[in-house]
Design a protein around this motif. Sequence first.
Motif, mmCIF file in Angstrom:
data_model
loop_
_atom_site.group_PDB
_atom_site.id
_atom_site.type_symbol
_atom_site.label_atom_id
_atom_site.label_comp_id
_atom_site.label_asym_id
_atom_site.label_seq_id
_atom_site.Cartn_x
_atom_site.Cartn_y
_atom_site.Cartn_z
ATOM 1 N N MET A 1 0.242 8.546 1.813
ATOM 2 C CA MET A 1 1.354 8.866 0.984
ATOM 3 C C MET A 1 2.155 10.021 1.535
ATOM 4 O O MET A 1 3.472 10.105 1.371
ATOM 5 N N HIS A 2 1.370 10.903 2.267
ATOM 6 C CA HIS A 2 2.070 12.229 2.877
ATOM 7 C C HIS A 2 3.333 11.620 3.774
ATOM 8 O O HIS A 2 4.210 12.208 3.789
ATOM 9 N N LEU A 3 2.951 10.725 4.782
ATOM 10 C CA LEU A 3 3.778 10.312 5.726
ATOM 11 C C LEU A 3 4.872 9.445 5.069
ATOM 12 O O LEU A 3 6.054 9.675 5.211
ATOM 13 N N TYR A 4 4.319 8.708 4.022
ATOM 14 C CA TYR A 4 5.565 7.941 3.428
ATOM 15 C C TYR A 4 6.656 9.082 2.771
ATOM 16 O O TYR A 4 7.838 8.588 3.035
ATOM 17 N N GLU A 5 6.090 9.723 1.916
ATOM 18 C CA GLU A 5 7.166 10.607 0.910
ATOM 19 C C GLU A 5 8.041 11.713 2.104
ATOM 20 O O GLU A 5 8.804 12.242 1.628
ATOM 21 N N ASN A 6 7.348 12.017 3.091
ATOM 22 C CA ASN A 6 8.082 12.787 4.176
ATOM 23 C C ASN A 6 8.907 11.926 5.040
ATOM 24 O O ASN A 6 10.093 12.667 5.615
ATOM 25 N N LEU A 7 8.717 10.649 5.290
ATOM 26 C CA LEU A 7 9.490 9.995 6.503
ATOM 27 C C LEU A 7 10.386 9.026 5.835
ATOM 28 O O LEU A 7 11.494 8.670 6.485
ATOM 29 N N ALA A 8 10.167 8.402 4.880
ATOM 30 C CA ALA A 8 11.042 7.314 4.233
ATOM 31 C C ALA A 8 12.265 7.912 3.447
ATOM 32 O O ALA A 8 12.054 9.297 3.359
ATOM 33 N N PRO A 9 13.304 7.243 3.617
ATOM 34 C CA PRO A 9 14.384 7.821 2.641
ATOM 35 C C PRO A 9 14.018 8.426 1.365
ATOM 36 O O PRO A 9 13.330 7.820 0.583
#
Length: 634
Positions: free
Chosen positions: A408-416
């Motif tokens: 979730m950390h990766l998704y919310e930091n790297l996705a638009p």
Amino acid sequence: MCGIAGFINDFSMEEKHAILTDMTDRIAHRGPDAYGEHVDEHAALGFRRLSIIDLAGGDQPIYNEDKSLCITFNGEIYNYQPLREELLALGHTFRTHADTEVILHGYEQWGTHLLNRLRGMFAFVIWNSKTHELFGARDHFGIKPFYYAQMNGTFMYASEIKALLAHPHFEKELNKKALKPYLTFQYPALRETFFKGVFKLPEGHYFTYKDGQLDIHEYYDEAFEETRQKLDDVVDTIDATVQDSVRAHQIADVEVGSFLSSGVDSSYVAALARPEHTYSIGFGQGSYNESHQAQELAGMIHLNNTSRELTDEEAFSYFPQIQWYMDEPDSNPSCVPLFFLSQLAAKDVKCVLSGEGADELFAGYIDYGVHTRSKAIKKATHLLQMLPESTRQAIGRFAKGKTFHGAMHLYENLAPARENFIGQARVFTCDEADALVTDEYRDAPSVQSIVDAVYDRVEAKTAQKSQKISELKKKQYLDLHQWMPGDILLKADKMTMAHSLELRVPLLDKELMAVAQKVPTRYLISEENTKYAFRKAAARHLPEAWYKREKLGFPVPIRQWLREEKFYTVVRSLFAQDFVREFFDQDALLKMVDDNFAGKTDDRRKIWTVYSFLTWYSIYFLGDGTKPDVQKLA
């Protein structure tokens, strides 16, 4: 700090006076010290005063030299003194020492360009009796509210919607499109309010009204950018600007106190301001009470602190009044303690400082993407931010829905940002809200369309300057235009003014915003903490436990309330009333509250959001919209 209300039409002078008195009486809590009005054949401007600056001479309305212009004003201008000196040198004549008159003569001198010269919080109108034009504006961030409506040939406006209800041309009708977005956002998310035909003037905008024509224009917007500043320089600038802002926000002819919680923001402000009085509040003895840490800090830095513990019965008993003061439903639990904190402070002072703004300006929320305690994952994510945009977005999208730690950390930091962030609240998902409301209330703007409009705006503005900003700064921009004016500032204004208390927010200041919008993204959220550079600045004035403490907000024990029979019974009895079927699948609603009470589910936020709406609706639509009595519990 005051309340304003008025209207433009051609009623008789006698009718105008009677209506204006009724309108302003409904917001007398905003200004119990004095009443003033301007009434002529075309306009009626009303004013309720809470005296803060120029106590003897600052009554409103105030007129220019030939009385062709008339102003009523709600707010404070912190740089009014140098502006006054400049206007005096330009030949203007002043009859008061109030900041209100500076706005009036400034408008004469500079027109709409005055607005970007003002430093402060404001909502005001200026009536030109020669041209029959009404000019009005709301401050840069929307700290002060301003509502307006055009109904039956009348243009009307007020600091609070309840004042508009007193006008005979006002037609009270529920805005059916407001309910479904509210269930997700927890606050009124549209420019049109829950009252059909009543709108909020957007933050950073002004308007003109003449001959039945309303024109609205933007005069200010944040300009986020990426810079290559060094950390030490950023921290120096933040600290110097915060200190300057706190000094400016203490200008008053009355004592200025301060709210004080366990967090870094209000602690930083109080440590710099060093007021005679600070105030704290909490529930009981456990984790829902921050007042103990606040008292501890006050002792360490030698401040006087007054605190009190709330009872659960108080919270429920006064909740209908809280929703009445709010004008529109808001299920942010912190409305409750803020109401009582304001009541506590108002016993001693008329004006307090608070810490709102720092989380939006300097990225203090964990919902900006902090979903791991692992420094390794945080550091890796920062390194991945350096990859080309398409690559990092692909990695972010890959992590969506995955179950490994840090996904979730990766998704919310790297996705638009627009794919994963709608702001600081997401109570019901869109599908859940759609399933709960009845057919009549499903036709409403989607949550995605609401936030996309804001994302489109910031992306267009940065593209015009051939710049790109981080996805984190886009999230900040969204919060500054949705969450901040729609929830945080609105409840701050309404809950303090309920007790005739002026709230000032030195961390939400245009000079500090000019600093914040240039902070490099890597100094906003680091592997160490949120608000990284801001905390470094606060560290110069606070003990480590305070400048490093994670954000709590106002802890409110909703979970235990809804599993305690006497409070569960209050909520369930409201959910069971016949009128509820108009809005919701009543069987599903009752099952939700029953299952939550039994411990089968944890739907406290959903239940509280529906309860807030139904409480509000009962007051303004089933009732006559007058202030309800304190609710008696069985």
